[in-house]
Design a protein around this motif. Structure first.
Motif, PDB file in Angstrom:
ATOM      1  N   TYR A  10       0.847  -1.196   0.000  1.00 25.70           N
ATOM      2  CA  TYR A  10       0.000   0.000   0.000  1.00 25.70           C
ATOM      3  C   TYR A  10       0.881   1.244   0.000  1.00 25.70           C
ATOM      4  O   TYR A  10       1.988   1.224   0.530  1.00 25.70           O
ATOM      5  CB  TYR A  10      -0.894   0.055   1.252  1.00 25.70           C
ATOM      6  CG  TYR A  10      -1.875  -1.078   1.366  1.00 25.70           C
ATOM      7  CD1 TYR A  10      -1.601  -2.172   2.182  1.00 25.70           C
ATOM      8  CD2 TYR A  10      -3.066  -1.058   0.660  1.00 25.70           C
ATOM      9  CE1 TYR A  10      -2.492  -3.219   2.290  1.00 25.70           C
ATOM     10  CE2 TYR A  10      -3.977  -2.101   0.761  1.00 25.70           C
ATOM     11  CZ  TYR A  10      -3.675  -3.176   1.579  1.00 25.70           C
ATOM     12  OH  TYR A  10      -4.568  -4.202   1.679  1.00 25.70           O
ATOM     13  N   GLN A  33       4.787  -7.297 -17.834  1.00 30.33           N
ATOM     14  CA  GLN A  33       3.686  -6.412 -18.159  1.00 30.33           C
ATOM     15  C   GLN A  33       3.230  -5.698 -16.886  1.00 30.33           C
ATOM     16  O   GLN A  33       3.436  -6.188 -15.780  1.00 30.33           O
ATOM     17  CB  GLN A  33       2.514  -7.208 -18.741  1.00 30.33           C
ATOM     18  CG  GLN A  33       2.844  -7.945 -20.024  1.00 30.33           C
ATOM     19  CD  GLN A  33       1.694  -8.799 -20.519  1.00 30.33           C
ATOM     20  OE1 GLN A  33       0.663  -8.932 -19.879  1.00 30.33           O
ATOM     21  NE2 GLN A  33       1.863  -9.392 -21.701  1.00 30.33           N
ATOM     22  N   TYR A  35      -0.297  -3.717 -15.248  1.00 29.57           N
ATOM     23  CA  TYR A  35      -1.733  -3.505 -15.352  1.00 29.57           C
ATOM     24  C   TYR A  35      -2.180  -2.578 -14.236  1.00 29.57           C
ATOM     25  O   TYR A  35      -1.574  -2.533 -13.159  1.00 29.57           O
ATOM     26  CB  TYR A  35      -2.502  -4.836 -15.228  1.00 29.57           C
ATOM     27  CG  TYR A  35      -2.331  -5.775 -16.395  1.00 29.57           C
ATOM     28  CD1 TYR A  35      -1.162  -6.525 -16.552  1.00 29.57           C
ATOM     29  CD2 TYR A  35      -3.329  -5.926 -17.349  1.00 29.57           C
ATOM     30  CE1 TYR A  35      -1.000  -7.382 -17.628  1.00 29.57           C
ATOM     31  CE2 TYR A  35      -3.185  -6.787 -18.422  1.00 29.57           C
ATOM     32  CZ  TYR A  35      -2.014  -7.506 -18.557  1.00 29.57           C
ATOM     33  OH  TYR A  35      -1.856  -8.363 -19.623  1.00 29.57           O
ATOM     34  N   GLN A  37      -5.713  -1.552 -11.968  1.00 30.21           N
ATOM     35  CA  GLN A  37      -7.087  -1.897 -11.626  1.00 30.21           C
ATOM     36  C   GLN A  37      -7.668  -0.753 -10.791  1.00 30.21           C
ATOM     37  O   GLN A  37      -7.217  -0.517  -9.664  1.00 30.21           O
ATOM     38  CB  GLN A  37      -7.147  -3.214 -10.849  1.00 30.21           C
ATOM     39  CG  GLN A  37      -8.556  -3.691 -10.540  1.00 30.21           C
ATOM     40  CD  GLN A  37      -8.569  -5.055  -9.860  1.00 30.21           C
ATOM     41  OE1 GLN A  37      -7.614  -5.453  -9.198  1.00 30.21           O
ATOM     42  NE2 GLN A  37      -9.659  -5.802 -10.024  1.00 30.21           N
ATOM     43  N   HIS A  42     -11.802  -3.903 -13.288  1.00 24.93           N
ATOM     44  CA  HIS A  42     -10.968  -5.043 -13.606  1.00 24.93           C
ATOM     45  C   HIS A  42      -9.620  -4.549 -14.121  1.00 24.93           C
ATOM     46  O   HIS A  42      -9.496  -3.390 -14.530  1.00 24.93           O
ATOM     47  CB  HIS A  42     -11.663  -5.930 -14.647  1.00 24.93           C
ATOM     48  CG  HIS A  42     -12.037  -5.207 -15.898  1.00 24.93           C
ATOM     49  ND1 HIS A  42     -13.225  -4.533 -16.052  1.00 24.93           N
ATOM     50  CD2 HIS A  42     -11.367  -5.048 -17.068  1.00 24.93           C
ATOM     51  CE1 HIS A  42     -13.276  -4.002 -17.242  1.00 24.93           C
ATOM     52  NE2 HIS A  42     -12.175  -4.290 -17.887  1.00 24.93           N
ATOM     53  N   PRO A  43      -8.595  -5.400 -14.090  1.00 27.08           N
ATOM     54  CA  PRO A  43      -7.267  -4.956 -14.535  1.00 27.08           C
ATOM     55  C   PRO A  43      -7.256  -4.559 -16.001  1.00 27.08           C
ATOM     56  O   PRO A  43      -7.878  -5.211 -16.843  1.00 27.08           O
ATOM     57  CB  PRO A  43      -6.391  -6.187 -14.294  1.00 27.08           C
ATOM     58  CG  PRO A  43      -7.118  -6.971 -13.249  1.00 27.08           C
ATOM     59  CD  PRO A  43      -8.568  -6.757 -13.543  1.00 27.08           C
ATOM     60  N   PHE A  45      -4.525  -3.384 -19.128  1.00 26.51           N
ATOM     61  CA  PHE A  45      -3.125  -3.397 -19.560  1.00 26.51           C
ATOM     62  C   PHE A  45      -2.590  -1.971 -19.698  1.00 26.51           C
ATOM     63  O   PHE A  45      -3.246  -1.089 -20.258  1.00 26.51           O
ATOM     64  CB  PHE A  45      -3.030  -4.134 -20.894  1.00 26.51           C
ATOM     65  CG  PHE A  45      -1.671  -4.088 -21.540  1.00 26.51           C
ATOM     66  CD1 PHE A  45      -1.414  -3.218 -22.592  1.00 26.51           C
ATOM     67  CD2 PHE A  45      -0.663  -4.923 -21.098  1.00 26.51           C
ATOM     68  CE1 PHE A  45      -0.169  -3.188 -23.195  1.00 26.51           C
ATOM     69  CE2 PHE A  45       0.595  -4.902 -21.699  1.00 26.51           C
ATOM     70  CZ  PHE A  45       0.839  -4.032 -22.749  1.00 26.51           C
ATOM     71  N   GLN A  48       4.100  -3.209 -21.769  1.00 26.71           N
ATOM     72  CA  GLN A  48       4.929  -4.404 -21.733  1.00 26.71           C
ATOM     73  C   GLN A  48       6.385  -4.012 -21.976  1.00 26.71           C
ATOM     74  O   GLN A  48       6.665  -3.196 -22.848  1.00 26.71           O
ATOM     75  CB  GLN A  48       4.484  -5.376 -22.812  1.00 26.71           C
ATOM     76  CG  GLN A  48       5.297  -6.632 -22.888  1.00 26.71           C
ATOM     77  CD  GLN A  48       4.654  -7.615 -23.831  1.00 26.71           C
ATOM     78  OE1 GLN A  48       3.835  -8.429 -23.431  1.00 26.71           O
ATOM     79  NE2 GLN A  48       5.016  -7.513 -25.091  1.00 26.71           N
ATOM     80  N   PHE A  88      -0.450  -3.705 -10.836  1.00 29.80           N
ATOM     81  CA  PHE A  88       0.085  -5.064 -10.820  1.00 29.80           C
ATOM     82  C   PHE A  88       1.175  -5.225 -11.875  1.00 29.80           C
ATOM     83  O   PHE A  88       0.999  -4.793 -13.023  1.00 29.80           O
ATOM     84  CB  PHE A  88      -1.006  -6.087 -11.160  1.00 29.80           C
ATOM     85  CG  PHE A  88      -2.092  -6.227 -10.138  1.00 29.80           C
ATOM     86  CD1 PHE A  88      -3.294  -5.550 -10.287  1.00 29.80           C
ATOM     87  CD2 PHE A  88      -1.927  -7.062  -9.039  1.00 29.80           C
ATOM     88  CE1 PHE A  88      -4.313  -5.696  -9.352  1.00 29.80           C
ATOM     89  CE2 PHE A  88      -2.941  -7.216  -8.103  1.00 29.80           C
ATOM     90  CZ  PHE A  88      -4.131  -6.527  -8.261  1.00 29.80           C
ATOM     91  N   LEU A  96       0.825 -16.273 -17.554  1.00 31.20           N
ATOM     92  CA  LEU A  96       0.953 -14.925 -16.993  1.00 31.20           C
ATOM     93  C   LEU A  96       0.606 -14.944 -15.505  1.00 31.20           C
ATOM     94  O   LEU A  96      -0.525 -15.245 -15.125  1.00 31.20           O
ATOM     95  CB  LEU A  96       0.051 -13.964 -17.758  1.00 31.20           C
ATOM     96  CG  LEU A  96       0.435 -13.794 -19.230  1.00 31.20           C
ATOM     97  CD1 LEU A  96      -0.637 -13.052 -20.004  1.00 31.20           C
ATOM     98  CD2 LEU A  96       1.758 -13.063 -19.353  1.00 31.20           C
ATOM     99  N   ILE A  97       1.601 -14.638 -14.678  1.00 32.76           N
ATOM    100  CA  ILE A  97       1.454 -14.670 -13.226  1.00 32.76           C
ATOM    101  C   ILE A  97       1.605 -13.247 -12.693  1.00 32.76           C
ATOM    102  O   ILE A  97       2.587 -12.568 -13.008  1.00 32.76           O
ATOM    103  CB  ILE A  97       2.508 -15.582 -12.582  1.00 32.76           C
ATOM    104  CG1 ILE A  97       2.402 -17.005 -13.145  1.00 32.76           C
ATOM    105  CG2 ILE A  97       2.351 -15.587 -11.063  1.00 32.76           C
ATOM    106  CD1 ILE A  97       1.085 -17.702 -12.861  1.00 32.76           C
ATOM    107  N   PHE A  98       0.653 -12.855 -11.848  1.00 34.82           N
ATOM    108  CA  PHE A  98       0.628 -11.493 -11.333  1.00 34.82           C
ATOM    109  C   PHE A  98       1.305 -11.374  -9.977  1.00 34.82           C
ATOM    110  O   PHE A  98       1.242 -12.298  -9.151  1.00 34.82           O
ATOM    111  CB  PHE A  98      -0.818 -11.007 -11.206  1.00 34.82           C
ATOM    112  CG  PHE A  98      -1.448 -10.652 -12.518  1.00 34.82           C
ATOM    113  CD1 PHE A  98      -1.933 -11.644 -13.363  1.00 34.82           C
ATOM    114  CD2 PHE A  98      -1.535  -9.338 -12.931  1.00 34.82           C
ATOM    115  CE1 PHE A  98      -2.499 -11.326 -14.587  1.00 34.82           C
ATOM    116  CE2 PHE A  98      -2.102  -9.004 -14.150  1.00 34.82           C
ATOM    117  CZ  PHE A  98      -2.576 -10.006 -14.982  1.00 34.82           C
ATOM    118  N   GLY A  99       1.925 -10.226  -9.749  1.00 34.98           N
ATOM    119  CA  GLY A  99       2.387  -9.884  -8.422  1.00 34.98           C
ATOM    120  C   GLY A  99       1.194  -9.550  -7.546  1.00 34.98           C
ATOM    121  O   GLY A  99       0.051  -9.524  -8.000  1.00 34.98           O
ATOM    122  N   GLN A 100       1.480  -9.274  -6.265  1.00 36.19           N
ATOM    123  CA  GLN A 100       0.401  -9.049  -5.306  1.00 36.19           C
ATOM    124  C   GLN A 100      -0.253  -7.678  -5.475  1.00 36.19           C
ATOM    125  O   GLN A 100      -1.343  -7.440  -4.945  1.00 36.19           O
ATOM    126  CB  GLN A 100       0.931  -9.180  -3.863  1.00 36.19           C
ATOM    127  CG  GLN A 100       1.531 -10.530  -3.566  1.00 36.19           C
ATOM    128  CD  GLN A 100       3.025 -10.551  -3.794  1.00 36.19           C
ATOM    129  OE1 GLN A 100       3.545  -9.918  -4.709  1.00 36.19           O
ATOM    130  NE2 GLN A 100       3.728 -11.278  -2.951  1.00 36.19           N
TER     131      GLN A 100
END
Lengths: 108, 115
Positions: A10, A33, A35, A37, A42-43, A45, A48, A88, A96-100
């Motif tokens: 945060y 990438q 993104y 939100q 929603h996220p 883009f 990249q 993100f 495709l794996i997102f960070g927290q």
């Protein structure tokens, strides 16, 4: 499995202050990438990055990809209330794996 | 269609019931993802379909979760015997190609509440 760690979780800033979020991976990424939100949305883009050391700018947003392709950052200059939301990073290693995510609050 | 369509937008169910969530990706997009987002949390990867290849199911949290994609287009995520911890927003996203530098377009999500 592949994970990207994102910090901070945060961030509260006064309007006009700068903001940076960082994304780190233990392994080399083919590309990364970013993104955004918005609250309740929603996220979407943003950008990249593919090349080692790449820097891209979108108005007040600056995106960097590390020389080793293991980290990335997003910097916002002179934040505005419209920048509020969660940012993100997303690693691309086939899937495709997102960070927290980093949630940005901007006080007017 | 013009975007990724998900239905229902909201679903309230009782613990123990089965639910089905539907995703209609952008026409021509060969890759389709499901993610789960709990309140105030990040995007948890669930499953990934790429063309006609076997899906990557490595993110499914338990055998109560399954997904299929018929005809390379519409996908359904099924949760059997729902639990309260399944309450979340389930997001579907599609992209134009199998892998590499692909951009995800997300649907608006299906908000699931398990009572």
């Amino acid at each position: 499995g592949q994970q990207v760690m994102q910090i901070p979780q945060y961030q509260h800033v006064q309007e006009g202050e700068d903001f940076t979020t960082y994304c780190n991976s233990s392994t080399t990424l083919s590309n990364i990438q970013w993104y955004k939100q918005r609250p309740g949305g929603h996220p979407v883009f943003l950008i990249q990055l593919v090349k080692s050391g790449e820097v891209k700018k979108q108005k007040r947003l600056t995106f960097q990809f590390g020389e080793a392709k293991k980290n990335s950052s997003l910097h916002i200059t002179a934040t505005q209330t419209t920048d509020v939301g969660t940012y993100f990073c997303c690693s691309n290693t086939g899937k495709l794996i997102f960070g927290q995510g980093t949630t940005l609050q901007v006080k007017p | 269609g013009a975007g990724v369509s998900q239905s229902p937008s909201n679903k309230v169910t009782e613990k123990g019931k089965d639910v089905e969530l539907r995703c209609d990706p952008i026409s021509g997009h060969t890759a389709l993802y499901w993610y789960r987002q709990s309140l105030g949390q990040g995007l948890e990867f669930l499953i990934y379909f790429q063309g006609n290849s076997a899906p990557d199911k490595s993110g499914l949290p338990s055998d109560r979760f399954s997904a299929e994609r018929t005809g390379g287009s519409v996908s359904t995520l099924t949760i059997q015997r729902t639990q309260q911890e399944d309450s979340a927003v389930y997001l579907c996203a599609s992209s134009p190609r199998y892998s590499g530098a692909n951009v995800l377009t997300f649907g608006a999500g299906s908000r699931l509440t398990v009572l």
